[in-house]
Design a protein around this motif. Structure first.
Motif, short mmCIF file in Angstrom:
data_model
loop_
_atom_site.label_atom_id
_atom_site.label_comp_id
_atom_site.label_asym_id
_atom_site.label_seq_id
_atom_site.Cartn_x
_atom_site.Cartn_y
_atom_site.Cartn_z
N GLU A 122 0.83 -1.21 0.00
CA GLU A 122 0.00 0.00 0.00
C GLU A 122 0.86 1.26 0.00
N ARG A 123 1.97 1.20 0.76
CA ARG A 123 2.86 2.37 0.77
C ARG A 123 3.49 2.57 -0.60
N PHE A 124 3.84 1.45 -1.26
CA PHE A 124 4.39 1.55 -2.61
C PHE A 124 3.34 2.12 -3.57
N ALA A 125 2.08 1.66 -3.41
CA ALA A 125 0.99 2.15 -4.26
C ALA A 125 0.85 3.66 -4.09
N ALA A 126 0.92 4.14 -2.83
CA ALA A 126 0.80 5.57 -2.57
C ALA A 126 1.99 6.32 -3.18
N ALA A 127 3.16 5.67 -3.16
CA ALA A 127 4.36 6.31 -3.73
C ALA A 127 4.22 6.52 -5.23
N THR A 128 3.54 5.58 -5.92
CA THR A 128 3.39 5.73 -7.37
C THR A 128 2.59 6.99 -7.72
N LEU A 129 1.83 7.52 -6.74
CA LEU A 129 1.03 8.71 -7.00
C LEU A 129 1.89 9.96 -7.13
N TRP A 130 3.16 9.86 -6.76
CA TRP A 130 4.05 11.03 -6.91
C TRP A 130 4.56 11.15 -8.34
N LEU A 131 4.46 10.05 -9.11
CA LEU A 131 5.00 10.06 -10.46
C LEU A 131 4.37 11.11 -11.37
N PRO A 132 3.02 11.26 -11.39
CA PRO A 132 2.43 12.31 -12.24
C PRO A 132 2.94 13.71 -11.88
N ALA A 133 3.00 14.02 -10.57
CA ALA A 133 3.48 15.34 -10.14
C ALA A 133 4.94 15.53 -10.57
N LEU A 134 5.72 14.47 -10.41
CA LEU A 134 7.13 14.52 -10.80
C LEU A 134 7.27 14.74 -12.31
N ALA A 135 6.45 13.99 -13.08
CA ALA A 135 6.52 14.11 -14.54
C ALA A 135 6.20 15.54 -14.97
N ILE A 136 5.18 16.15 -14.34
CA ILE A 136 4.80 17.52 -14.72
C ILE A 136 5.92 18.49 -14.36
N SER A 137 6.49 18.37 -13.15
CA SER A 137 7.50 19.35 -12.76
C SER A 137 8.78 19.21 -13.58
N VAL A 138 9.18 17.97 -13.88
CA VAL A 138 10.41 17.78 -14.67
C VAL A 138 10.22 18.32 -16.09
N THR A 139 9.10 17.92 -16.75
CA THR A 139 8.90 18.36 -18.14
C THR A 139 8.67 19.88 -18.20
N ALA A 140 7.95 20.42 -17.19
CA ALA A 140 7.70 21.86 -17.19
C ALA A 140 9.03 22.62 -17.11
N THR A 141 9.95 22.14 -16.27
CA THR A 141 11.26 22.78 -16.14
C THR A 141 12.05 22.70 -17.44
N LEU A 142 12.05 21.49 -18.04
CA LEU A 142 12.84 21.27 -19.26
C LEU A 142 12.29 22.03 -20.45
N ALA A 197 -4.62 -1.56 -8.23
CA ALA A 197 -4.27 -2.96 -8.40
C ALA A 197 -3.18 -3.39 -7.42
N LEU A 198 -2.31 -2.44 -7.05
CA LEU A 198 -1.20 -2.76 -6.15
C LEU A 198 -1.68 -3.02 -4.72
N SER A 199 -2.75 -2.31 -4.29
CA SER A 199 -3.16 -2.46 -2.89
C SER A 199 -4.11 -3.63 -2.73
N PRO A 200 -3.97 -4.36 -1.64
CA PRO A 200 -4.82 -5.54 -1.42
C PRO A 200 -6.23 -5.15 -1.03
N ARG A 201 -7.16 -6.05 -1.31
CA ARG A 201 -8.54 -5.83 -0.92
C ARG A 201 -8.64 -6.08 0.59
N ARG A 202 -9.37 -5.20 1.28
CA ARG A 202 -9.46 -5.33 2.74
C ARG A 202 -10.85 -5.75 3.16
N ALA A 203 -10.93 -6.54 4.20
CA ALA A 203 -12.23 -6.90 4.77
C ALA A 203 -12.83 -5.66 5.42
N GLN A 204 -14.12 -5.50 5.25
CA GLN A 204 -14.80 -4.34 5.83
C GLN A 204 -15.42 -4.75 7.15
#
Lengths: 116, 326
Positions: B21-41, B149-156
């Motif tokens: 789940e922590r890895f899944a949350a980390a993947t959410l930084w990729l779009p922000a990173l992609a925008i800032s890198v390309t915007a700078t370049l 898809a990365l995060s497991p399904r949790r019992a409610q």
């Protein structure tokens, strides 16, 4: 509606189904126009042969309770109601009585004709 | 099988986030990173104003490049932050859905930026013809599926007191039962008819006018199909479990086999509790709501809940309990 069948019963499965539809029409839970489930669907739901269901539906159509249309399946006839079911029951009782007395079916028909 | 044992429940997870789940949350930084890198370049090679909307091949509105970077960048950043919030213990039950929604927004923002800036850079024109590229920007919203898809399904945790004895239908040992009903919603038939007429009329107009309003035709066609799907439903309970089938389009909307059912009961359904009518999905529970009033409520062995509205739900709910307990 709820259909239930017991393969261990002495009554045939087609008859068990027909009895329940008749009861449904008689007590109004199967209102005129209600569609019955497609034969294939009902058969697989109850784990019985599709032809058994079709036999039950054909019997009910001959009784004047159902109408079957190509592609639309079986539905309760607009004129079917408690009265229709009562008439069928009376006819069944008449035939049973005639059989007990050894009177043949054509003789029963003649008897009815002479009165009609 | 009246009660699920602990071993049968999907994954007995604590509210604490797992490594995945922590890895899944980390993947959410990729779009922000992609925008800032390309915007700078790309910043120096981009014009001061970028196209924002197209109608056909014509640009209909524009936005300042800084505004564009600011808006898409902040949406992607908010997505990443929502990902962090989702990792808190309190959000455990809706974590997966939060990650999906955050990924959806962040992915859409990043792909919108990349497509627009990329088009301007590659064509060298400040108002390039978009062609089918905006579709790619929309497809980018599918990015949310990755953390999902990365995060497991949790019992409610169940909101329902499942310990109360459920009503049953007395069936003999050799007896089987099957229950059917057909639910018709006239409103949906009318909506479908109007939408179909609208689609045809607009379609003719669109052909005459050379493609104008084509997206409205597609929208109306979609409305038609969705309305038809829910206009008449066949609900059945039998040895295969609970099934909801679209009667007009002949395809199954929901199927829950008996061995997944922990309990079933009749409940009063208020459409507003579900946010309206139709196919409703909330964290841990889903519903097909066609009317107010009674419905069959099923709790699955993994703790999730499903509800479908039908008239006189006591009988099918009782039959379902009986069959599931066999």
């Amino acid at each position: 509606m709820l259909f239930r069948v017991d393969p261990a019963s002495t009554v045939s499965i087609a008859e068990q189904l027909a009895v329940q539809v008749r009861a449904g029409v008689a007590d109004g839970s199967l209102a005129p126009g209600t569609r019955l489930p497609p034969a294939r669907e009902l058969a697989s739901a109850l784990d019985i042969n599709m032809h058994t269901v079709l036999r039950a539906y054909a019997q009910l159509r001959d009784d004047g309770l159902l109408e079957m249309r190509q592609g639309r399946g079986a539905s309760v006839r607009a004129d079917a109601g408690a009265g229709t079911v009562r008439l069928i029951e009376l006819a069944d009782a008449l035939l049973a009585e005639a059989r007990k007395l050894g009177v043949s079916v054509p003789d029963v028909v003649t008897l009815i004709h002479t009165r009609g | 099988m009246p009660h699920p044992t602990t071993a049968e429940i999907d994954i007995p997870l604590t509210p604490r986030s797992t490594v995945r789940e922590r890895f899944a949350a980390a993947t959410l930084w990729l779009p922000a990173l992609a925008i800032s890198v390309t915007a700078t370049l790309w910043y120096d090679s981009l014009p001061a104003v970028l196209p924002k909307q197209w109608n056909g091949s014509e640009v209909t509105s524009t936005a300042g490049t800084e505004v564009m970077i600011g808006v898409t960048g902040s949406i992607a950043l908010v997505g990443a932050i929502v990902g962090l919030v989702a990792l808190s213990d309190a959000a455990a039950e809706i974590r997966r859905v939060l990650l999906l929604a955050a990924g959806f927004a962040a992915g859409l923002a990043a792909s919108t930026w990349l497509v627009i800036a990329g088009l301007v850079l590659v064509t060298g024109s400040p108002e390039p013809a978009a062609g089918a590229w905006p579709v790619l920007a929309v497809v980018g919203s599918g990015y949310g599926l990755i953390p999902f898809a990365l995060s497991p399904r949790r019992a409610q945790s169940s909101r329902i007191d499942a310990s109360a004895p459920a009503a049953t239908v007395p069936l003999g040992a050799t007896e089987t039962g099957a229950w059917f009903t057909t639910v018709t919603v006239p409103v949906f038939v009318w909506v479908a008819t109007l939408a179909a007429l609208g689609a045809v009329a607009l379609g003719v107009f669109s052909v005459v006018e050379g493609g104008a309003g084509a997206s409205a035709v597609i929208t109306l066609a979609l409305v038609t199909v969705i309305s038809l799907t829910f206009a008449r439903l066949r609900v059945s309970v039998d040895r295969r479990g609970l099934r909801v089938v679209s009667s007009l389009l002949r395809f199954p909307l929901k199927q829950i086999p008996l061995d997944q059912i922990a309990s079933a009961r009749a409940e009063t359904i208020r459409p507003m509790d579900w946010g309206g009518w139709g196919y409703r999905i909330l964290p841990g529970r889903s519903a097909i709501v066609l009317s107010g009033g009674q419905g069959i409520a099923v709790t699955r062995r993994n703790g999730t809940e499903f509800v479908v509205t039908v008239p006189a739900a006591e009988l099918p709910a009782a039959l379902l309990s009986t069959l599931a307990a066999r």
